[in-house]
Design a protein around this motif. Structure first.
Motif, PDB file in Angstrom:
ATOM      1  N   VAL A 262      52.292  45.563  37.665  1.00  0.00           N
ATOM      2  CA  VAL A 262      51.687  44.396  37.028  1.00  0.00           C
ATOM      3  C   VAL A 262      50.297  44.188  37.626  1.00  0.00           C
ATOM      4  CG1 VAL A 262      51.913  41.907  36.668  1.00  0.00           C
ATOM      5  CG2 VAL A 262      53.956  43.342  36.746  1.00  0.00           C
ATOM      6  N   GLU A 263      49.315  43.957  36.736  1.00  0.00           N
ATOM      7  CA  GLU A 263      47.972  43.700  37.243  1.00  0.00           C
ATOM      8  C   GLU A 263      47.864  42.243  37.674  1.00  0.00           C
ATOM      9  OE1 GLU A 263      43.693  43.589  35.277  1.00  0.00           O
ATOM     10  OE2 GLU A 263      44.493  45.630  35.486  1.00  0.00           O
ATOM     11  N   ARG A 264      47.419  42.053  38.914  1.00  0.00           N
ATOM     12  CA  ARG A 264      47.267  40.704  39.470  1.00  0.00           C
ATOM     13  C   ARG A 264      45.866  40.544  40.024  1.00  0.00           C
ATOM     14  NH1 ARG A 264      52.291  39.460  43.235  1.00  0.00           N
ATOM     15  NH2 ARG A 264      51.121  37.536  43.431  1.00  0.00           N
ATOM     16  N   LYS A 265      45.431  39.294  40.096  1.00  0.00           N
ATOM     17  CA  LYS A 265      44.134  38.997  40.694  1.00  0.00           C
ATOM     18  C   LYS A 265      44.347  38.479  42.100  1.00  0.00           C
ATOM     19  CE  LYS A 265      41.763  38.285  36.418  1.00  0.00           C
ATOM     20  NZ  LYS A 265      40.977  37.434  35.558  1.00  0.00           N
ATOM     21  N   ALA A 266      43.449  38.912  42.979  1.00  0.00           N
ATOM     22  CA  ALA A 266      43.565  38.515  44.383  1.00  0.00           C
ATOM     23  C   ALA A 266      42.175  38.434  44.989  1.00  0.00           C
ATOM     24  CB  ALA A 266      44.418  39.526  45.149  1.00  0.00           C
ATOM     25  N   ARG A 267      42.086  37.777  46.112  1.00  0.00           N
ATOM     26  CA  ARG A 267      40.833  37.718  46.866  1.00  0.00           C
ATOM     27  C   ARG A 267      40.699  38.989  47.686  1.00  0.00           C
ATOM     28  NH1 ARG A 267      37.249  34.826  44.659  1.00  0.00           N
ATOM     29  NH2 ARG A 267      38.185  32.961  43.859  1.00  0.00           N
ATOM     30  N   PHE A 268      39.468  39.491  47.730  1.00  0.00           N
ATOM     31  CA  PHE A 268      39.160  40.670  48.528  1.00  0.00           C
ATOM     32  C   PHE A 268      38.502  40.206  49.817  1.00  0.00           C
ATOM     33  CE2 PHE A 268      36.070  44.087  49.596  1.00  0.00           C
ATOM     34  CZ  PHE A 268      36.991  45.070  49.909  1.00  0.00           C
ATOM     35  N   ASP A 269      38.873  40.816  50.922  1.00  0.00           N
ATOM     36  CA  ASP A 269      38.295  40.461  52.218  1.00  0.00           C
ATOM     37  C   ASP A 269      36.937  41.147  52.360  1.00  0.00           C
ATOM     38  OD1 ASP A 269      37.991  39.458  54.741  1.00  0.00           O
ATOM     39  OD2 ASP A 269      39.272  40.936  55.704  1.00  0.00           O
ATOM     40  N   GLY A 270      36.009  40.700  51.545  1.00  0.00           N
ATOM     41  CA  GLY A 270      34.665  41.249  51.522  1.00  0.00           C
ATOM     42  C   GLY A 270      33.882  40.565  50.417  1.00  0.00           C
ATOM     43  N   CYS A 271      32.589  40.806  50.369  1.00  0.00           N
ATOM     44  CA  CYS A 271      31.764  40.105  49.381  1.00  0.00           C
ATOM     45  C   CYS A 271      30.599  40.973  48.949  1.00  0.00           C
ATOM     46  CB  CYS A 271      31.251  38.797  49.973  1.00  0.00           C
ATOM     47  SG  CYS A 271      30.279  39.052  51.474  1.00  0.00           S
ATOM     48  N   GLY A 272      29.944  40.561  47.844  1.00  0.00           N
ATOM     49  CA  GLY A 272      28.719  41.196  47.399  1.00  0.00           C
ATOM     50  C   GLY A 272      28.868  42.502  46.652  1.00  0.00           C
ATOM     51  N   HIS A 273      30.053  42.838  46.179  1.00  0.00           N
ATOM     52  CA  HIS A 273      30.239  44.071  45.422  1.00  0.00           C
ATOM     53  C   HIS A 273      29.867  43.840  43.961  1.00  0.00           C
ATOM     54  CE1 HIS A 273      32.792  44.629  48.960  1.00  0.00           C
ATOM     55  NE2 HIS A 273      32.430  45.896  48.843  1.00  0.00           N
ATOM     56  N   ASN A 274      29.526  44.891  43.248  1.00  0.00           N
ATOM     57  CA  ASN A 274      29.165  44.789  41.842  1.00  0.00           C
ATOM     58  C   ASN A 274      30.396  44.616  40.973  1.00  0.00           C
ATOM     59  OD1 ASN A 274      26.425  45.223  42.412  1.00  0.00           O
ATOM     60  ND2 ASN A 274      26.723  47.447  42.387  1.00  0.00           N
ATOM     61  N   ARG A 275      30.240  43.836  39.915  1.00  0.00           N
ATOM     62  CA  ARG A 275      31.346  43.629  38.984  1.00  0.00           C
ATOM     63  C   ARG A 275      31.712  44.969  38.351  1.00  0.00           C
ATOM     64  NH1 ARG A 275      31.874  39.157  34.230  1.00  0.00           N
ATOM     65  NH2 ARG A 275      33.965  39.815  33.652  1.00  0.00           N
ATOM     66  N   GLY A 276      33.010  45.274  38.306  1.00  0.00           N
ATOM     67  CA  GLY A 276      33.497  46.538  37.767  1.00  0.00           C
ATOM     68  C   GLY A 276      33.603  47.648  38.799  1.00  0.00           C
ATOM     69  N   GLN A 277      33.108  47.419  40.004  1.00  0.00           N
ATOM     70  CA  GLN A 277      33.174  48.423  41.058  1.00  0.00           C
ATOM     71  C   GLN A 277      34.617  48.630  41.499  1.00  0.00           C
ATOM     72  OE1 GLN A 277      30.640  47.529  44.387  1.00  0.00           O
ATOM     73  NE2 GLN A 277      31.275  49.326  45.543  1.00  0.00           N
ATOM     74  N   ARG A 278      34.989  49.883  41.711  1.00  0.00           N
ATOM     75  CA  ARG A 278      36.353  50.197  42.159  1.00  0.00           C
ATOM     76  C   ARG A 278      36.337  50.369  43.672  1.00  0.00           C
ATOM     77  NH1 ARG A 278      39.862  51.517  38.227  1.00  0.00           N
ATOM     78  NH2 ARG A 278      40.973  53.104  39.406  1.00  0.00           N
ATOM     79  N   LEU A 279      37.324  49.774  44.330  1.00  0.00           N
ATOM     80  CA  LEU A 279      37.408  49.787  45.791  1.00  0.00           C
ATOM     81  C   LEU A 279      38.767  50.298  46.237  1.00  0.00           C
ATOM     82  CD1 LEU A 279      36.067  46.156  46.315  1.00  0.00           C
ATOM     83  CD2 LEU A 279      34.755  48.248  46.563  1.00  0.00           C
ATOM     84  N   ASP A 280      38.779  51.094  47.303  1.00  0.00           N
ATOM     85  CA  ASP A 280      40.044  51.497  47.924  1.00  0.00           C
ATOM     86  C   ASP A 280      40.483  50.361  48.826  1.00  0.00           C
ATOM     87  OD1 ASP A 280      40.213  54.007  46.740  1.00  0.00           O
ATOM     88  OD2 ASP A 280      38.936  54.907  48.276  1.00  0.00           O
ATOM     89  N   VAL A 281      41.698  49.849  48.598  1.00  0.00           N
ATOM     90  CA  VAL A 281      42.182  48.685  49.335  1.00  0.00           C
ATOM     91  C   VAL A 281      43.618  48.918  49.799  1.00  0.00           C
ATOM     92  CG1 VAL A 281      40.712  47.065  48.069  1.00  0.00           C
ATOM     93  CG2 VAL A 281      43.018  47.540  47.233  1.00  0.00           C
ATOM     94  N   VAL A 282      44.056  48.037  50.692  1.00  0.00           N
ATOM     95  CA  VAL A 282      45.464  47.996  51.070  1.00  0.00           C
ATOM     96  C   VAL A 282      46.018  46.643  50.640  1.00  0.00           C
ATOM     97  CG1 VAL A 282      45.424  49.657  52.951  1.00  0.00           C
ATOM     98  CG2 VAL A 282      44.854  47.302  53.413  1.00  0.00           C
ATOM     99  N   VAL A 283      47.234  46.686  50.110  1.00  0.00           N
ATOM    100  CA  VAL A 283      47.903  45.510  49.577  1.00  0.00           C
ATOM    101  C   VAL A 283      49.245  45.375  50.288  1.00  0.00           C
ATOM    102  CG1 VAL A 283      48.843  44.490  47.452  1.00  0.00           C
ATOM    103  CG2 VAL A 283      46.825  45.935  47.349  1.00  0.00           C
TER     104      VAL A 283
END
Length: 142
Positions: A70-91
């Motif tokens: 399921v696609e969910r929205k969450a806060r990323f522990d970072g700022c200033g990235h471009n909209r649509g940018q893909r990031l490698d994250v841990v959940v």
């Protein structure tokens, strides 16, 4: 008699070196005891939905991430990235209603810095042990 006195003076040096070694071991292992269990985290890719400027009170970027299919929205522990940018994250494996995703590179900073800590602690122990050995040699001279 002089031999006995010299060996009695070596005992406190060996005790101090042993205590220093135990303290160094504690300093090296402390981050491992406090580090988060990485099995509770899962690597995935997130897409930036809303970028936030970096600043003192920035809550971080808003990202879309797929959790359990399921696609969910969450806060990323970072700022200033471009909209649509893909990031490698841990959940988190079992995220709650309000969860934060973190960069995959910095998931376990305490464990990542362990090799640097080990290097400094071992260099310090080696220097003190060398100094202790020099003192022991000087005490043995007649």
């Amino acid at each position: 008699m002089g031999r006995r006195r010299g060996s009695a003076a070596v005992a406190p040096i060996l005790l101090v070196l042993t205590l220093l070694g135990l303290a160094a071991l504690a300093v090296v292992l402390w981050p491992l005891l406090n580090a988060r269990d990485t099995t509770e985290l899962r690597r995935t890719t997130a897409t930036v939905v809303e970028s936030r400027p970096c600043g003192g009170n920035s809550p971080g970027d808003l990202v879309a991430v797929r959790v359990g299919g399921v696609e969910r929205k969450a806060r990323f522990d970072g700022c200033g990235h471009n909209r649509g940018q893909r990031l490698d994250v841990v959940v988190p494996r079992a995220p709650g209603a309000d969860f934060v995703v973190r960069p995959a590179d910095g998931a376990t900073p305490q464990v990542d810095q362990l090799s640097s800590r080990v290097t400094w602690v071992l260099a310090t122990v080696a220097a003190v042990a060398g100094g202790g050995y020099a003192v022991m040699l000087r005490l043995r001279r007649p």
